[in-house]
Design an enzyme around this catalytic site. Sequence first.
Site, PDB file in Angstrom:
ATOM      1  CD  GLN A  31      33.180  -0.168 -82.469  1.00  0.00           C
ATOM      2  OE1 GLN A  31      33.089   0.866 -81.824  1.00  0.00           O
ATOM      3  NE2 GLN A  31      33.609  -1.304 -81.931  1.00  0.00           N
ATOM      4  CG  HIS A  62      47.367  -1.046 -73.652  1.00  0.00           C
ATOM      5  ND1 HIS A  62      47.688  -0.944 -74.973  1.00  0.00           N
ATOM      6  CD2 HIS A  62      46.007  -1.038 -73.610  1.00  0.00           C
ATOM      7  CE1 HIS A  62      46.586  -0.873 -75.711  1.00  0.00           C
ATOM      8  NE2 HIS A  62      45.552  -0.916 -74.904  1.00  0.00           N
ATOM      9  CG  ASP A  86      43.447  -2.797 -77.814  1.00  0.00           C
ATOM     10  OD1 ASP A  86      44.251  -3.121 -76.938  1.00  0.00           O
ATOM     11  OD2 ASP A  86      42.600  -1.894 -77.655  1.00  0.00           O
ATOM     12  CD  GLU A 106      35.544  -5.097 -77.896  1.00  0.00           C
ATOM     13  OE1 GLU A 106      36.441  -4.480 -77.288  1.00  0.00           O
ATOM     14  OE2 GLU A 106      34.587  -4.532 -78.474  1.00  0.00           O
ATOM     15  CG  ASP A 137      26.288  -4.933 -73.188  1.00  0.00           C
ATOM     16  OD1 ASP A 137      27.257  -4.241 -72.801  1.00  0.00           O
ATOM     17  OD2 ASP A 137      25.101  -4.564 -73.108  1.00  0.00           O
ATOM     18  N   GLY A 138      29.599  -5.827 -72.087  1.00  0.00           N
ATOM     19  CA  GLY A 138      30.227  -5.784 -70.771  1.00  0.00           C
ATOM     20  C   GLY A 138      29.254  -5.408 -69.664  1.00  0.00           C
ATOM     21  CG  ASP A 155      41.035  -0.581 -72.725  1.00  0.00           C
ATOM     22  OD1 ASP A 155      40.962   0.600 -73.096  1.00  0.00           O
ATOM     23  OD2 ASP A 155      41.816  -1.412 -73.227  1.00  0.00           O
ATOM     24  CB  SER A 156      35.142   2.367 -72.226  1.00  0.00           C
ATOM     25  OG  SER A 156      35.473   3.687 -71.850  1.00  0.00           O
ATOM     26  CB  THR A 157      35.112   3.764 -77.274  1.00  0.00           C
ATOM     27  OG1 THR A 157      33.800   3.377 -76.871  1.00  0.00           O
ATOM     28  CG2 THR A 157      35.711   2.627 -78.088  1.00  0.00           C
TER      29      THR A 157
END
Length: 278
Positions: A31, A62, A86, A106, A137-138, A155-157
């Site tokens: 990305q 968070h 992050d 991640e 890859d999760g 905790d994804s996009t």
Amino acid sequence: MNTWFFEDQTKNLKIGVKINNILYSEKTKYQKLAVVDTLEFGRMLVLDDIIQTTVADEFVYHEMITHVPIFTHSSPEKVLVVGGGDGGAIREILKHPSISKAVLVEIDEGVVKASQKYLPEISEGLNDPRAQVVIEDGIRYIKEHKNEFDIIIIDSTDPIGPAVGLFALEFYKNVFNCLKDDGLFVAQTESPFFNKDLIKKVFTDINSLFSITRLYLANVPTYPGGLWTFTMGSKKYDPLNKDIKDIDKVTGLNTKYFNADIFKTCFVLPEFVRELIR
Ligand code: AG3
């Protein structure tokens, strides 16, 4: 300088943030990544032009994606975070002395590296000896680990591109199997204003697998609509049965949003949100 960053939050809505400068940008394997210094929110992590987190408001998200599941479980030791490169979720998890291991899986190493360099106050937990960073890859990691974690945090996009699979029934089945017999998980599940169908589908899917499914809310000013949802699937513990006196007794969390009353009230839903999960 009078430069603005805009995110298209929906087809018809933008958020604009005035910026000082772009501290870093790269095209990673997965990305477009940027760390931008903003006037209102401090440093901000952006992936594919979408705001992920800012120094000024990251604490809400968070704290809420971690302390709510941790206090729902009676005695968690091993926690897995999927995404969240992050490190903000890991920082919060490791405030709990009962946690012996927090694994971060991640997919994009670029996110971890940029956060460690430009967002040290968010990523600091990654330096803790109890933290383990796995660049993978999760979806695959979860498939390959069974009966291992007390808590899993997704905790994804947003559900576009590589993150689509993290909102799928098939994935939740593997999450179920990756958890111990009394395990539970939480996923960030987007805006109740703009992602109604997604929230409905995710809730139904999780509810078809887990004996307890709960949705809760928090306010994140830089996310679309501000009001944000999290969905929990749990095999045994129900957050609604939690005695919040136990939470009051815990000291040293140094939270800015989360507290015992928030634990109770975040599950109190406005009518239009209740409607989504009816
Ligand atoms: N995860 C991203 C939440 C989605 C934000 N969506 C948006 N701004 N359109 C946050 C990662 C923080 N660890």
